[in-house]
Design a protein around this motif. Structure first.
Motif, PDB file in Angstrom:
ATOM      1  N   TYR A  69     -24.154  -3.589 -72.292  1.00 51.43           N
ATOM      2  CA  TYR A  69     -25.157  -3.979 -71.275  1.00 51.43           C
ATOM      3  C   TYR A  69     -26.395  -3.972 -72.098  1.00 51.43           C
ATOM      4  O   TYR A  69     -26.829  -3.483 -73.229  1.00 51.43           O
ATOM      5  CB  TYR A  69     -25.236  -2.896 -70.213  1.00 51.43           C
ATOM      6  N   ASN A 187     -27.347  -8.239 -66.407  1.00 54.91           N
ATOM      7  CA  ASN A 187     -26.021  -7.389 -66.580  1.00 54.91           C
ATOM      8  C   ASN A 187     -25.039  -7.476 -65.499  1.00 54.91           C
ATOM      9  O   ASN A 187     -23.723  -7.633 -65.887  1.00 54.91           O
ATOM     10  CB  ASN A 187     -26.401  -6.074 -66.670  1.00 54.91           C
ATOM     11  N   LEU A 188     -25.424  -7.847 -64.220  1.00 52.45           N
ATOM     12  CA  LEU A 188     -24.734  -8.120 -63.159  1.00 52.45           C
ATOM     13  C   LEU A 188     -23.863  -9.727 -63.292  1.00 52.45           C
ATOM     14  O   LEU A 188     -22.611  -9.838 -63.387  1.00 52.45           O
ATOM     15  CB  LEU A 188     -25.270  -8.284 -61.879  1.00 52.45           C
ATOM     16  N   ASP A 191     -21.232  -9.147 -65.932  1.00 50.36           N
ATOM     17  CA  ASP A 191     -20.119  -8.308 -65.473  1.00 50.36           C
ATOM     18  C   ASP A 191     -19.343  -9.310 -64.694  1.00 50.36           C
ATOM     19  O   ASP A 191     -17.998  -9.376 -64.702  1.00 50.36           O
ATOM     20  CB  ASP A 191     -20.461  -7.250 -64.716  1.00 50.36           C
TER      21      ASP A 191
ATOM     22  N   LEU B 212     -24.499   0.277 -61.876  1.00 52.35           N
ATOM     23  CA  LEU B 212     -23.628  -0.274 -62.616  1.00 52.35           C
ATOM     24  C   LEU B 212     -22.959   0.576 -63.742  1.00 52.35           C
ATOM     25  O   LEU B 212     -21.878   0.559 -64.005  1.00 52.35           O
ATOM     26  CB  LEU B 212     -24.275  -1.262 -63.485  1.00 52.35           C
ATOM     27  N   GLU B 213     -23.862   1.534 -64.228  1.00 57.31           N
ATOM     28  CA  GLU B 213     -23.337   2.287 -65.269  1.00 57.31           C
ATOM     29  C   GLU B 213     -23.925   3.989 -64.724  1.00 57.31           C
ATOM     30  O   GLU B 213     -25.052   3.962 -64.851  1.00 57.31           O
ATOM     31  CB  GLU B 213     -24.172   2.204 -66.879  1.00 57.31           C
TER      32      GLU B 213
END
Lengths: 196, 599
Positions: A69, A187-188, A191, B212-213
């Protein structure tokens, strides 16, 4: 004395009228129009994944530590990106605590991104933001992180760089403010590319 | 200091200059009880009903004492109203997060803070205030204190413009007309523009988002009684906890931010104020917020010129304000862009400037400009943490406040504050040439000068008195977040901000203690009301005077000489009062930073 009582009536009734008009009708008018005209934004610019789960707000940063990320700025909000406890470090320019924190962050940033031990580090990467929820990082910060992310995800560097550009918020009208890379949206997107 | 930033600065000043005249003309209509505005069809009936409920005869004017008493009563009643809501918020509706009542000292501090247009905040908004408290208890003062300031400025301007009369207008009429015709319509439009940029406006409970994390955080272990568990050495036992959610704040934010800026209130919905993306999401929202802080205050200088039939006087005051504004903005911007040499030696790119406490979307320039604007006006909203500015970058907001919030200034308060300096300036000019000082045809005599000096002395004595007390007391020192000269700056900033009714902070100071809440609350009351009463007396005295025709020896209150004289008076008074303590705070810290000294 009569003057005094008259004026107290004025004070009480003006307070009540202002409470009704300015604190009741006014926010409700803005609420109604805002919900109709800008529904998504009036409710927090929420980002929802394909399962319908809320993953955050486009406007609020989150903390990331994994190599795959892009990483947000250091945060002084609660334990980091705590959106119920916004704020900065408020450490001053001659604070030894701030110097210790920045020293550690610079060393971490260089080793994580495979930089030389004397490489200059972007200021935003090692300083805490004002809100502790800054959704952006600078373009140079993103460029320095891109090779690490590409390697961790087995993606070509160009692919990652093009996603960085796609998730960059430009300066308004090209002159106001600074461009920034929206870390959560980026980051989305990464993913989503990985299909998870 | 890049050219694109110069362009933004030029744009800001140009747009401000362009809106000054229309705003001034509109203020003229609003502040004239018989004035007409576009909003008459909507608000005229409401205005009439309001007067009937209040038992006010809109035709009857008040002398300065009646005007001041009405203002004080309104402030007192609305202050008690807010205190009651804050103390009872756990029993009231619109509290989806179930926040408890505020402690008595915090409720006192907050109620006073909003009543005095200060908006100093000892609390964290998103973790303390229910939607009702934000929307009603606080917003009522965002409107009320702003309208009060504008009303008082109008009364003083009338005192200057009229002659041989006892009355200054009617406080209730000024209060209601300003609220209905000026603030409300502007706010509705501005709030919607802000929603379009991403500021929220809803009544949903806080939203849970799945991270997300997930994060691992270290928290103190709590025993069955809710106390932290201690190990043998007396340190709290820490344990790891996994956080999987982010709790996203919701609420009616946009409607509050619009009036927070236009009314130069500055009290944020959330702790990080205008640095928070929900209060200030984009550079455009940031630009508009800075403009709105200055909009009404700038228009009031035009209103002054119009009312006194001397437009050059209004523009001269505006020019003096702009020179002081640009001086501060350039120093702050230069210092922040230059950055911190200590951090640069560690390996931070020097070209990036000092980014600690700043947001990427605003960068160095817009953070420095916002800090200057918000402290020139008595707004006090912040889009970057002033506590983390470089010493000279932080000196600018502090000194701006200590000058008395007269650079555009708080709505109304800036103008009446500046007019005190004008009286002083013409007095000094009169002494220099050996003539009876005159201001727009009125003799300035000992009573007027006494009243002007009184309001200046109250500012200086309250700031320095309380700051001195706190810096030699245990209760004052335990709240500090920084050591060395920066600690003194934190205390000095807190009392300057409260007395000046600004509300911004060197926010590292932990001010939510009974001592700080109480002393800061008293400082805010002194800074607002002890300043206002002498100014109203001045207005009354000026209204009663005769106007003598101008002659060849009359000192002109427009043009370059007057601007320079006014600037000199403002800077001299500010420097004499505050340079000694500033030398011990930001100035010495600047030199220590250059030597690499840490605390």
């Amino acid at each position: 004395m009569k003057f005094f009582f008259n004026e107290i009536r004025g004070a009480v009734m003006s307070t009540l009228m202002m409470a009704i008009v300015c604190c009741g009708i006014y926010p409700l008018v803005v609420f109604g129009l805002g919900q109709v005209l800008f529904h998504d934004k009036a409710n927090g610019s929420l980002l929802v994944d394909k399962d319908g789960t809320i993953r955050g707000s486009r406007l609020l940063g989150q903390q990331f530590t994994l190599d795959k990320y892009f990483q947000s700025r250091p945060s002084a909000a609660g334990n980091g990106y705590d959106a119920t406890s916004s704020g900065g470090s408020n450490l001053g320019p001659t604070s030894s605590n701030l110097v210790a924190a920045i020293t550690q962050r610079i060393s971490d940033y260089r080793s994580q991104n495979n930089l030389a031990t004397n490489a200059l580090v972007p200021a935003d990467a090692v300083t805490a933001s004002g809100s502790g929820l800054d959704p952006h990082i600078s373009l140079r910060n993103a460029d320095l992180q891109a090779p690490r992310v590409a390697k961790a995800r087995n993606l070509p560097l160009e692919k990652v760089q093009s996603l960085v550009r796609a998730n960059t918020d430009p300066a308004d009208f090209g002159i106001l403010g600074e461009p920034g890379v929206n870390v959560l949206a980026l980051n989305l997107a990464l993913d989503a590319l990985a299909g998870k | 200091m890049r050219s694109i930033d110069w362009l933004q600065l030029g744009l800001f000043v140009a747009i401000l200059a362009l809106i000054t005249k229309p705003m001034g003309l509109f203020l003229g209509q609003v502040l004239d009880p018989k004035g007409r505005t576009w909003f008459d069809p909507v608000f005229k009936p409401l205005e009439k009903i309001t007067y009937r409920l209040m038992g006010v005869n809109a035709e009857r004017e008040q002398d300065w004492k009646q005007y001041a008493i009405a203002m004080l009563l309104f402030s007192a009643v609305s202050c008690i109203f807010t205190y009651a809501i804050l103390r009872l918020q756990n029993h009231l509706p619109l509290n989806p997060q179930g926040f408890g009542a505020l402690s008595p000292d915090l409720a006192f501090n907050t109620a006073v803070s909003f009543t005095t247009n200060t908006n100093w905040q000892s609390y964290t908004g998103e973790a303390t205030m229910s939607y009702l408290s934000q929307m009603v208890a606080l917003v009522i003062h965002n409107f009320g204190s702003a309208a009060t300031g504008i009303a008082l400025a109008a009364a003083l301007v009338r005192g200057i413009a009229r002659h041989s009369v006892a009355t200054l207008g009617n406080f209730w009429v000024d209060l209601i007309r300003t609220t209905y015709y000026l603030l409300l319509p502007l706010c509705v439009v501005f709030a919607l523009v802000l929603v379009s940029q991403g500021i929220i406006q809803n009544f949903n409970p806080y939203t849970k988002a799945k991270l997300l994390e997930p994060m691992t955080i270290s928290v103190a272990e709590i025993d069955a009684n809710g106390k932290p568990v201690l190990d043998k050495a007396g340190n709290p036992v820490m344990q790891n906890q996994i956080v999987t959610d982010q709790t996203i704040v919701q609420g009616p934010v946009a409607s509050q931010i619009a009036i927070k800026m236009l009314g130069t209130n500055g009290g944020g919905y959330v702790n990080a104020n205008a640095a928070h993306p929900f209060e200030n999401p984009t550079p455009l929202s940031n630009f508009l917020q800075m403009l709105s802080i200055f909009a009404i205050g700038s228009g009031l200088t035009y209103y002054l010129g119009r009312m006194t039939k001397n437009q050059g006087h209004g523009w001269s005051i505006w020019t003096a304000m702009m020179i002081l504004f640009l001086g501060g903005a350039l120093l702050c911007w230069w210092s922040e862009a230059k950055g911190n040499p200590i951090h640069q030696q560690l390996g931070i790119a020097a070209a990036d400037g000092n980014m600690e406490g700043k947001e990427v979307r605003f960068g160095i320039f817009n953070s420095a400009l916002f800090a200057t604007v918000t402290t020139d006006a008595s707004c006090g909203a912040v889009n970057a943490m002033h506590d983390s500015f470089t010493p000279l970058g932080g000196f600018v907001p502090l000194f701006n406040i200590q000058l008395g919030e007269i650079i555009i200034g708080g709505v109304g308060a800036g103008l009446y504050g500046m007019l005190v300096f004008v009286v002083l300036a013409v007095f000094i000019a009169g002494l220099m040439v050996g003539r009876t000082p005159e201001y727009l045809g009125k003799k300035i005599q000992s009573f007027e000068v006494k009243m002007a000096m009184l309001s200046l002395l109250i500012l200086c004595l309250t700031i320095l008195g309380f700051a001195a007390w706190a810096s030699v007391s245990q209760w004052g020192l335990t709240g500090l977040n920084n050591n060395g000269p920066h600690g003194l700056s934190e205390i000095l900033y807190a009392y300057s901000s409260c007395v000046g009714n600004n509300g911004s902070a060197f926010a590292g100071l932990s001010a939510n203690t009974p001592w700080y809440n109480t002393t800061l609350g008293i400082a805010m009351l002194f800074g607002r009301f002890l300043m206002i009463v002498p100014i109203m007396a001045l207005a009354g005295a000026l209204a009663a005077k005769k106007i003598s025709p101008a002659s060849g020896g009359t000192f002109p209150v427009s043009g370059g000489t007057f601007v320079i004289l006014l600037l000199g008076t403002v800077l001299l008074v500010g420097a004499l009062n505050f340079l000694p303590c500033l030398a011990l705070g930001p100035i010495v810290e600047h030199f220590l930073m250059l030597q690499g000294k840490l605390f």
